[in-house]
Scaffold this active site. Structure first.
Site, PDB file in Angstrom:
ATOM      1  N   HIS A 181     -24.107  32.264  -4.745  1.00  0.00           N
ATOM      2  CA  HIS A 181     -23.783  32.856  -2.924  1.00  0.00           C
ATOM      3  C   HIS A 181     -21.905  32.353  -3.299  1.00  0.00           C
ATOM      4  O   HIS A 181     -21.946  31.420  -3.776  1.00  0.00           O
ATOM      5  CB  HIS A 181     -23.126  31.536  -2.326  1.00  0.00           C
ATOM      6  CG  HIS A 181     -23.053  31.436  -1.019  1.00  0.00           C
ATOM      7  ND1 HIS A 181     -23.072  32.555  -0.129  1.00  0.00           N
ATOM      8  CD2 HIS A 181     -22.158  31.030   0.259  1.00  0.00           C
ATOM      9  CE1 HIS A 181     -22.206  31.931   0.747  1.00  0.00           C
ATOM     10  NE2 HIS A 181     -22.153  31.019   0.707  1.00  0.00           N
ATOM     11  N   HIS A 186     -18.041  33.895  -0.408  1.00  0.00           N
ATOM     12  CA  HIS A 186     -17.242  35.424   0.370  1.00  0.00           C
ATOM     13  C   HIS A 186     -16.355  35.601   0.137  1.00  0.00           C
ATOM     14  O   HIS A 186     -14.938  35.697   0.230  1.00  0.00           O
ATOM     15  CB  HIS A 186     -16.301  33.633   0.960  1.00  0.00           C
ATOM     16  CG  HIS A 186     -17.437  32.034   1.658  1.00  0.00           C
ATOM     17  ND1 HIS A 186     -17.049  30.691   1.885  1.00  0.00           N
ATOM     18  CD2 HIS A 186     -18.615  32.095   1.805  1.00  0.00           C
ATOM     19  CE1 HIS A 186     -17.528  30.488   1.657  1.00  0.00           C
ATOM     20  NE2 HIS A 186     -19.053  30.888   1.936  1.00  0.00           N
ATOM     21  N   GLU A 224     -25.709  24.139  -0.042  1.00  0.00           N
ATOM     22  CA  GLU A 224     -26.809  25.084   0.133  1.00  0.00           C
ATOM     23  C   GLU A 224     -28.302  25.014  -0.978  1.00  0.00           C
ATOM     24  O   GLU A 224     -28.646  26.303  -1.346  1.00  0.00           O
ATOM     25  CB  GLU A 224     -26.306  26.303   0.010  1.00  0.00           C
ATOM     26  CG  GLU A 224     -25.153  26.208   1.248  1.00  0.00           C
ATOM     27  CD  GLU A 224     -25.636  26.760   2.455  1.00  0.00           C
ATOM     28  OE1 GLU A 224     -26.868  26.774   2.937  1.00  0.00           O
ATOM     29  OE2 GLU A 224     -24.869  26.818   3.360  1.00  0.00           O
ATOM     30  N   HIS A 254     -20.110  35.169   7.443  1.00  0.00           N
ATOM     31  CA  HIS A 254     -19.907  33.959   6.338  1.00  0.00           C
ATOM     32  C   HIS A 254     -19.782  34.415   5.020  1.00  0.00           C
ATOM     33  O   HIS A 254     -18.715  34.067   4.200  1.00  0.00           O
ATOM     34  CB  HIS A 254     -21.249  33.407   6.822  1.00  0.00           C
ATOM     35  CG  HIS A 254     -21.379  32.182   5.701  1.00  0.00           C
ATOM     36  ND1 HIS A 254     -21.657  30.882   5.496  1.00  0.00           N
ATOM     37  CD2 HIS A 254     -21.094  31.208   4.429  1.00  0.00           C
ATOM     38  CE1 HIS A 254     -22.038  30.281   5.165  1.00  0.00           C
ATOM     39  NE2 HIS A 254     -21.224  30.112   4.148  1.00  0.00           N
ATOM     40  N   GLU A 307     -22.063  55.598  -7.545  1.00  0.00           N
ATOM     41  CA  GLU A 307     -22.732  54.301  -8.559  1.00  0.00           C
ATOM     42  C   GLU A 307     -23.682  52.940  -7.196  1.00  0.00           C
ATOM     43  O   GLU A 307     -24.746  52.429  -7.497  1.00  0.00           O
ATOM     44  CB  GLU A 307     -22.349  53.793  -9.591  1.00  0.00           C
ATOM     45  CG  GLU A 307     -21.778  54.809  -9.752  1.00  0.00           C
ATOM     46  CD  GLU A 307     -21.090  53.707 -11.512  1.00  0.00           C
ATOM     47  OE1 GLU A 307     -21.019  53.035 -11.931  1.00  0.00           O
ATOM     48  OE2 GLU A 307     -20.734  55.054 -12.367  1.00  0.00           O
TER      49      GLU A 307
HETATM   50 ZN   LIG Z   1     -20.588  29.228   2.407  1.00  0.00          ZN
END
Ligand SMILES: [Zn+2]
Length: 271
Positions: free
Chosen positions: A139, A141, A116, A210, A169
């Site tokens: 990143h 999941h 990525e 994703h 919050e």
């Molecule tokens: Zn991912």
């Protein structure tokens, strides 16, 4: 030259990848992080003239030319970073307008940066334009945010409003809201461009079915953003099937804005 194993940025990366794995956000080789480093910071530990390998990136990122990044490796598991940081992490310098990445340290098993990488670098470029102090793109999941993308509309305003309503919050932590991308093929320049476009508006970008991207000035900021949105998504999933009796109204959100000196994303709250 001091041993790089003691570098604060490396120690922080090891701690955060371990922590994220323990949160259950990074199963198998899921998740990736990139951290922008200052040249001075890196030169305290590495000889910057010693390039181990040069790898084409497959994209252009002219604004990142000459910048240094500590980044997680492709196919590598967050759970293993603490035991072999030099295998699972690497330090790269972008050159040739971002079209090339020079490896200065790490990926010692012959590996490379995360698949990525385009989404990360394009997101850094987009965030730096709006916040010159941005350092982190992350990143992962997280289960509840991911689950939410199966049962909630992906309309960004609606998605953001639901999350804001799930905890007092939330609007304070992410007043810029949550951007949402529909399902797209990951690892491509296309999803990188789309993510970066969203990143110019908000520090959180959900990839439907994703995971999520978070950005921030520090590891704590990026992690805290994801943590807060994920908690809100968890609360949503606990109540979504029950009759809604109470919520946080827009006038109360405005009180929060005033109290904490934040401004909710334009047009996301009624007056
Ligand atoms: Zn991912």
């Amino acid at each position: 030259m001091i041993g790089i194993q003691t570098a604060p940025f490396l120690v922080e990366m090891i701690r955060i990848t371990t922590n994220m794995y323990e949160h259950g956000w990074d199963e198998r080789n899921g998740g990736n992080i990139s951290m922008l480093l200052d040249e001075r910071e890196v030169s305290a530990y590495l000889d910057l003239t010693k390039v181990l390998r040069s790898v084409p990136t497959g994209f252009r990122a002219p604004e990142l030319n000459g910048r240094y990044f500590l980044v997680t490796g492709t196919g590598d598991y967050f759970k293993n970073v603490q035991y072999a940081p030099d295998v699972n992490l690497g330090i790269v310098r972008l050159t040739d307008e971002g079209e090339k990445a020079e490896l200065l340290w790490g990926f010692s098993d012959g590996g490379s940066f995360t698949s990525e990488f385009p989404a990360h670098m394009m997101s850094h470029q987009a965030r730096l334009r709006v916040d010159p102090e941005n350092r982190i793109v992350m990143h992962c999941h997280p289960a509840n945010l991911l689950a939410m993308t199966y049962v909630h509309t992906l309309d960004e305003r609606e998605f953001t409003r639901t999350l804001w309503q799930m905890g007092t919050e939330c609007v304070v932590v992410f007043p810029d809201g949550v951007s949402v991308l529909p399902w797209m093929l990951c690892g491509t320049n296309e999803i990188g461009v789309a993510t970066a476009e969203k990143m110019s508006l908000s520090r959180l970008v959900v990839w439907a079915q994703h995971g999520v991207y978070g950005a921030g000035k520090t590891m704590d900021e990026a992690f805290g953003l994801i943590e807060t949105a994920e908690k809100a998504a968890e609360i949503y999933l606990k109540i979504a099937h029950l009759p809604l009796v109470n919520t946080i109204a827009d006038f109360q959100m405005h009180l929060l804005e005033k109290r904490f000196g934040v401004k909710a994303r334009e047009g996301y709250l009624s007056d």
